[in-house]
Motif scaffolding. Sequence first.
Motif, mmCIF file in Angstrom:
data_model
loop_
_atom_site.group_PDB
_atom_site.id
_atom_site.type_symbol
_atom_site.label_atom_id
_atom_site.label_comp_id
_atom_site.label_asym_id
_atom_site.label_seq_id
_atom_site.Cartn_x
_atom_site.Cartn_y
_atom_site.Cartn_z
ATOM 1 N N PHE A 117 -7.429 2.639 -7.918
ATOM 2 C CA PHE A 117 -7.413 3.534 -7.191
ATOM 3 C C PHE A 117 -6.968 4.792 -8.370
ATOM 4 C CE2 PHE A 117 -5.527 7.076 -4.538
ATOM 5 C CZ PHE A 117 -6.685 7.147 -3.428
ATOM 6 N N PHE A 118 -5.928 4.689 -8.793
ATOM 7 C CA PHE A 118 -5.350 5.480 -9.779
ATOM 8 C C PHE A 118 -5.747 5.469 -11.166
ATOM 9 C CE2 PHE A 118 -1.980 5.203 -6.397
ATOM 10 C CZ PHE A 118 -1.916 6.222 -5.744
ATOM 11 N N HIS A 119 -6.553 4.460 -11.476
ATOM 12 C CA HIS A 119 -7.098 4.082 -12.715
ATOM 13 C C HIS A 119 -6.134 4.432 -13.804
ATOM 14 C CE1 HIS A 119 -10.830 4.759 -10.529
ATOM 15 N NE2 HIS A 119 -10.539 5.961 -10.113
ATOM 16 N N GLU A 120 -5.131 3.708 -13.546
ATOM 17 C CA GLU A 120 -4.293 3.701 -14.698
ATOM 18 C C GLU A 120 -4.535 2.574 -15.500
ATOM 19 O OE1 GLU A 120 -0.268 2.636 -13.019
ATOM 20 O OE2 GLU A 120 -0.289 4.320 -11.841
ATOM 21 N N PRO A 121 -4.197 2.673 -17.130
ATOM 22 C CA PRO A 121 -4.654 2.158 -17.839
ATOM 23 C C PRO A 121 -4.157 0.514 -18.038
ATOM 24 C CG PRO A 121 -3.092 3.404 -18.936
ATOM 25 C CD PRO A 121 -3.208 4.117 -17.352
ATOM 26 N N PHE A 122 -5.044 -0.233 -18.375
ATOM 27 C CA PHE A 122 -4.748 -1.755 -18.079
ATOM 28 C C PHE A 122 -5.606 -2.480 -19.444
ATOM 29 C CE2 PHE A 122 -4.731 -6.164 -16.349
ATOM 30 C CZ PHE A 122 -3.358 -6.351 -16.182
ATOM 31 N N ASP A 123 -4.991 -2.203 -20.443
ATOM 32 C CA ASP A 123 -5.715 -2.867 -21.638
ATOM 33 C C ASP A 123 -5.456 -4.319 -22.075
ATOM 34 O OD1 ASP A 123 -3.096 -2.700 -22.797
ATOM 35 O OD2 ASP A 123 -3.620 -0.883 -23.853
ATOM 36 N N ARG A 124 -5.834 -4.719 -23.253
ATOM 37 C CA ARG A 124 -5.899 -6.202 -23.497
ATOM 38 C C ARG A 124 -4.368 -6.509 -23.615
ATOM 39 N NH1 ARG A 124 -4.789 -8.985 -28.018
ATOM 40 N NH2 ARG A 124 -4.537 -7.309 -29.185
ATOM 41 N N ASP A 125 -3.662 -5.721 -24.263
ATOM 42 C CA ASP A 125 -2.126 -6.047 -24.704
ATOM 43 C C ASP A 125 -1.242 -6.188 -23.140
ATOM 44 O OD1 ASP A 125 -2.291 -6.322 -27.267
ATOM 45 O OD2 ASP A 125 -1.767 -4.019 -27.757
ATOM 46 N N THR A 130 5.427 -0.786 -11.417
ATOM 47 C CA THR A 130 5.952 -0.895 -10.264
ATOM 48 C C THR A 130 5.785 -2.289 -9.827
ATOM 49 O OG1 THR A 130 4.599 0.210 -8.524
ATOM 50 C CG2 THR A 130 6.286 1.483 -9.801
ATOM 51 N N SER A 131 4.631 -2.635 -9.736
ATOM 52 C CA SER A 131 3.888 -3.860 -9.535
ATOM 53 C C SER A 131 4.646 -5.018 -10.162
ATOM 54 C CB SER A 131 2.488 -3.909 -9.152
ATOM 55 O OG SER A 131 2.003 -3.962 -10.607
ATOM 56 N N SER A 161 2.358 -7.958 -1.618
ATOM 57 C CA SER A 161 3.004 -6.576 -1.935
ATOM 58 C C SER A 161 2.537 -6.149 -3.375
ATOM 59 C CB SER A 161 4.463 -6.515 -1.682
ATOM 60 O OG SER A 161 4.691 -6.578 -0.380
ATOM 61 N N PRO A 162 3.170 -7.038 -4.292
ATOM 62 C CA PRO A 162 2.966 -6.515 -5.862
ATOM 63 C C PRO A 162 1.360 -6.635 -6.114
ATOM 64 C CG PRO A 162 4.197 -8.597 -5.946
ATOM 65 C CD PRO A 162 4.003 -7.994 -4.403
ATOM 66 N N THR A 163 0.770 -7.504 -5.685
ATOM 67 C CA THR A 163 -0.740 -7.520 -5.926
ATOM 68 C C THR A 163 -1.515 -6.316 -5.527
ATOM 69 O OG1 THR A 163 -0.652 -10.062 -5.661
ATOM 70 C CG2 THR A 163 -2.737 -9.402 -5.336
ATOM 71 N N LEU A 164 -1.199 -6.030 -4.017
ATOM 72 C CA LEU A 164 -2.048 -4.658 -3.695
ATOM 73 C C LEU A 164 -1.573 -3.700 -4.415
ATOM 74 C CD1 LEU A 164 -1.461 -5.160 0.266
ATOM 75 C CD2 LEU A 164 -3.613 -5.407 -1.196
ATOM 76 N N SER A 165 -0.163 -3.691 -4.875
ATOM 77 C CA SER A 165 0.113 -2.224 -5.574
ATOM 78 C C SER A 165 -0.672 -2.338 -6.913
ATOM 79 C CB SER A 165 1.744 -2.374 -5.832
ATOM 80 O OG SER A 165 2.435 -2.151 -4.646
ATOM 81 N N PHE A 166 -0.539 -3.464 -7.726
ATOM 82 C CA PHE A 166 -1.259 -3.643 -8.989
ATOM 83 C C PHE A 166 -2.766 -3.111 -8.795
ATOM 84 C CE2 PHE A 166 -4.227 -6.574 -11.440
ATOM 85 C CZ PHE A 166 -3.782 -5.899 -12.803
ATOM 86 N N LEU A 177 0.878 -1.249 -0.109
ATOM 87 C CA LEU A 177 -0.034 -0.229 0.051
ATOM 88 C C LEU A 177 0.755 1.271 -0.020
ATOM 89 C CD1 LEU A 177 -2.961 -1.110 2.656
ATOM 90 C CD2 LEU A 177 -2.880 -1.042 0.319
ATOM 91 N N MET A 178 2.047 1.210 -0.097
ATOM 92 C CA MET A 178 3.044 2.306 -0.126
ATOM 93 C C MET A 178 2.633 3.073 -1.111
ATOM 94 S SD MET A 178 5.769 2.763 2.262
ATOM 95 C CE MET A 178 6.799 2.100 3.068
#
Length: 305
Positions: free
Chosen positions: A268-276, A106-107, A257-262, A26-27
Amino acid sequence: MSPTVSPGLDRKGLAIAIGAFVIWGLMPLYWHLLKIVPALQIVAHRVLWSAVLVALWLAWSQARGWFAAILRNRRLAAMLTLAGLCIGLNWSLFIWAVNAGHVVETSLGYFINPLLSVLIGVLFLRERLNALQWTSVGIAACGVLWLTFNYGSFPWIALSLAASFGAYGLIRKLAPVDSVAGLGFENAVLLLPALALLVSQEFSGQGGFLPGASAWGWGVDLLLIFGGALTALPLIGFAYAVRRVPLSTVGLMQYISPTLSFLTGVFFFHEPFDRDRAIGFVFIWIALALFMTDSLRRARAAQAG
């Protein structure tokens, strides 16, 4: 007197380990609160206040000569200096990436890290991989290549985080020193550059920690100070837990840790996570699933034997 290592699951150690991994995961939320502060200054404050807390811990828990004892061993001091530079690079890149909108990447770095650590073991410790481990590494490499050629950019943030933390882990594995004392020395290595940066920024008017026209406010100052605790406490807790919880269990828990960051980056930050990008991550997750399956199988075989 050193605590006795428990051969089984210790509930307190397990809870502390989970707590450490949750804090690390959660950092990004915490560093995002400090977005007003330049990334290098956040790292400098992180070093400063972590050094203060760790020094107090060591003064309470160990003899005062721990630092001199490390200095007398030139090889150990050199190894911990290099480790300090590696973790300083890792912290700087992580904080910059979080506040630049790259939490998902980062995750990915910390999902890749265990597999990269396996390769480091092969290259530097002459460890041998079985067929399933080589398959895991190969699938993970396919994921990285997919992200590079289909997502449109080389995942340099993820790979740099994984490489810097992997190098740090290798050095700390080879360095014969207590975990907390090692962290204390690493902080000491980074402390003078951190103080020099903070003082120069304050006097040039680019800092905002001290009261003045450009001050960030006491709320941000407190967050910067507490960031040192968030740096040191999980590491101290982790050092406590690994002596009481089987390493196979700790190895599985590290993916908290990386699961929570992901999840933080996507929801939360609504970063793009498309099909590719999803396809690239699936390669990594399949590789990790195979890697964990092999680790559990070997741990059970070792216990049976």
